[in-house]
Scaffold this motif. Structure first.
Motif, PDB file in Angstrom:
ATOM      1  N   SER A 163     -46.691  95.959  23.939  1.00  0.00           N
ATOM      2  CA  SER A 163     -46.649  95.045  25.074  1.00  0.00           C
ATOM      3  C   SER A 163     -45.529  94.022  24.900  1.00  0.00           C
ATOM      4  O   SER A 163     -44.864  93.954  23.861  1.00  0.00           O
ATOM      5  CB  SER A 163     -47.998  94.336  25.231  1.00  0.00           C
ATOM      6  N   ASP A 164     -45.345  93.214  25.930  1.00  0.00           N
ATOM      7  CA  ASP A 164     -44.289  92.196  25.909  1.00  0.00           C
ATOM      8  C   ASP A 164     -44.582  91.155  24.841  1.00  0.00           C
ATOM      9  O   ASP A 164     -45.703  90.655  24.728  1.00  0.00           O
ATOM     10  CB  ASP A 164     -44.194  91.550  27.292  1.00  0.00           C
ATOM     11  N   ASP A 165     -43.558  90.830  24.034  1.00  0.00           N
ATOM     12  CA  ASP A 165     -43.637  89.838  22.960  1.00  0.00           C
ATOM     13  C   ASP A 165     -44.663  90.220  21.888  1.00  0.00           C
ATOM     14  O   ASP A 165     -45.251  89.355  21.241  1.00  0.00           O
ATOM     15  CB  ASP A 165     -43.974  88.452  23.529  1.00  0.00           C
ATOM     16  N   ALA A 166     -44.882  91.523  21.713  1.00  0.00           N
ATOM     17  CA  ALA A 166     -45.795  92.004  20.675  1.00  0.00           C
ATOM     18  C   ALA A 166     -44.982  92.406  19.439  1.00  0.00           C
ATOM     19  O   ALA A 166     -43.809  92.054  19.291  1.00  0.00           O
ATOM     20  CB  ALA A 166     -46.621  93.173  21.194  1.00  0.00           C
ATOM     21  N   VAL A 167     -45.619  93.137  18.531  1.00  0.00           N
ATOM     22  CA  VAL A 167     -44.997  93.459  17.243  1.00  0.00           C
ATOM     23  C   VAL A 167     -43.721  94.275  17.430  1.00  0.00           C
ATOM     24  O   VAL A 167     -42.667  93.965  16.854  1.00  0.00           O
ATOM     25  CB  VAL A 167     -46.001  94.229  16.366  1.00  0.00           C
ATOM     26  N   VAL A 168     -43.792  95.342  18.243  1.00  0.00           N
ATOM     27  CA  VAL A 168     -42.619  96.187  18.439  1.00  0.00           C
ATOM     28  C   VAL A 168     -41.509  95.408  19.132  1.00  0.00           C
ATOM     29  O   VAL A 168     -40.323  95.533  18.772  1.00  0.00           O
ATOM     30  CB  VAL A 168     -43.003  97.444  19.244  1.00  0.00           C
ATOM     31  N   ASP A 169     -41.861  94.594  20.090  1.00  0.00           N
ATOM     32  CA  ASP A 169     -40.867  93.819  20.826  1.00  0.00           C
ATOM     33  C   ASP A 169     -40.158  92.838  19.895  1.00  0.00           C
ATOM     34  O   ASP A 169     -38.921  92.691  19.926  1.00  0.00           O
ATOM     35  CB  ASP A 169     -41.549  93.080  21.972  1.00  0.00           C
ATOM     36  N   ARG A 170     -40.893  92.154  19.058  1.00  0.00           N
ATOM     37  CA  ARG A 170     -40.276  91.196  18.135  1.00  0.00           C
ATOM     38  C   ARG A 170     -39.439  91.899  17.075  1.00  0.00           C
ATOM     39  O   ARG A 170     -38.398  91.385  16.652  1.00  0.00           O
ATOM     40  CB  ARG A 170     -41.365  90.354  17.473  1.00  0.00           C
TER      41      ARG A 170
END
Length: 333
Positions: A163-170
């Motif tokens: 999701s947005d601003d989750a682990v993968v995004d960060r």
């Protein structure tokens, strides 16, 4: 001079033993009394033990299949009696743009996700085939995702990770990549679905590992003496020897890929009905929408039978192609 003596040859051990004859000597001895009754009792006992499976097959498999075949030619909304409309469900299906979208998404998922999953399974199986410390632990650890990967809870966790601003995004921001969650992006959400599928490579990995254990070590030793490198040994020894196992995994995983539903529905949930802009609208997801959300059970039944025909066609093509690349040990003798 005494009477002539006729020589009677002794029975040879190779001579077929005489069959038991009846008292009149006219044929085989009759069955003992009660043999037919005993055979019928044994058959009856077998059918009694098989009755739970037979009942389950008739009530839960054969019966629903026959009913869905009838509903495929009717207008049925789950509440009113089905009304016969002939081939209208199939003609409406081919004219439906969302149905064509579901076919495209499913085809892309099968063509991309299945080879990646099998490649990951074979690669890890090759690593685990080597003798190392803690081998049993690593096998169990790599197999564990296959036990829980198809569950709803894992799909929810996977949605949270992408999701947005989750682990993968960060994490991708640390490498200078564009921010923004994968779940809300129609161009990237399908890749998160493929990643979830590849993560569940444990089951084909175990099958590959069993096949690798059957490859004779003498073949590798002879190839090394001839100067063959690791790649040539893999291409000319490993793949041909495990080709039956590879064919089995390709067949099984292809069928499973056509049937994907839960993870696609959950990743694209929260009002988006299988992804934003139908990005994860796989075939079974659209079948569910038509059957249970739109109450078009006749249309959904027609879709189900089209899926069965498509899977059967792909399976037939795979069986036909195996003559070119699958090498069975019995056939080479």
């Amino acid at each position: 001079m005494g009477p002539a003596v006729t020589h009677v040859p002794s029975a040879s051990p190779e001579t077929e033993p005489a069959r038991p004859r009846s008292a009149a000597g006219a044929g085989p001895a009759p069955a003992p009394p009660g043999a037919g009754r005993r055979a019928r009792r044994e058959n009856l006992a077998g059918y009694v033990f098989m009755s739970p499976w037979i009942a389950g097959f008739l009530l839960l498999t054969a019966g629903p299949m026959v009913a869905s075949l009838y509903f495929a030619f009717t207008d049925y909304n789950l509440f009113d009696a089905p009304r016969w409309i002939g081939l209208r469900n199939f003609t409406d299906m081919f004219a439906d743009p969302r149905w064509r979208t579901s076919v495209e998404v499913t085809s892309w998922y099968v063509i991309v996700g299945t080879p990646l999953k099998l490649a990951a399974a074979l690669g890890v199986a090759l690593l685990l085939n080597q003798s190392r410390r803690g081998q049993g632990f690593y096998r169990a650890a790599f197999y564990a995702p296959s036990l829980i990967g198809a569950s709803v809870s894992v799909a929810i966790v996977w949605r949270a990770l992408f999701s947005d601003d989750a682990v993968v995004d960060r994490t991708q921001q640390l490498f200078g990549l564009e921010a923004g969650g994968w779940i809300g992006d129609p161009d990237r959400i399908v890749y998160s679905l493929v990643a979830l599928t590849v993560w569940q490579f444990g089951a084909p990995m175990v099958i590959f590992l069993a096949g690798l254990k059957q490859v004779p070590r003498e073949l590798y030793e002879a190839a090394e003496m001839d100067g063959a490198g690791a790649w040539r040994r893999f291409w000319h020894i490993t793949l041909p020897m495990i080709s039956p196992v590879l064919f089995f995994n390709v067949l099984l995983e292809t069928i499973h890929s056509f049937q994907i539903f839960g993870s696609a529905y959950i990743l694209g949930g929260q009002g988006n009905a299988c992804g934003p802009a139908d990005a994860t609208l796989v075939y079974t997801c659209y079948l569910y929408i038509q059957g249970f959300e739109n109450s078009r059970m006749g249309f959904a039944s027609a879709m189900a039978w089209m899926l069965l025909l498509a899977v059967g066609l792909v399976t037939a093509v795979l069986f036909w192609s195996q003559r070119r690349w699958v090498h069975y040990e019995e056939a080479s003798r």
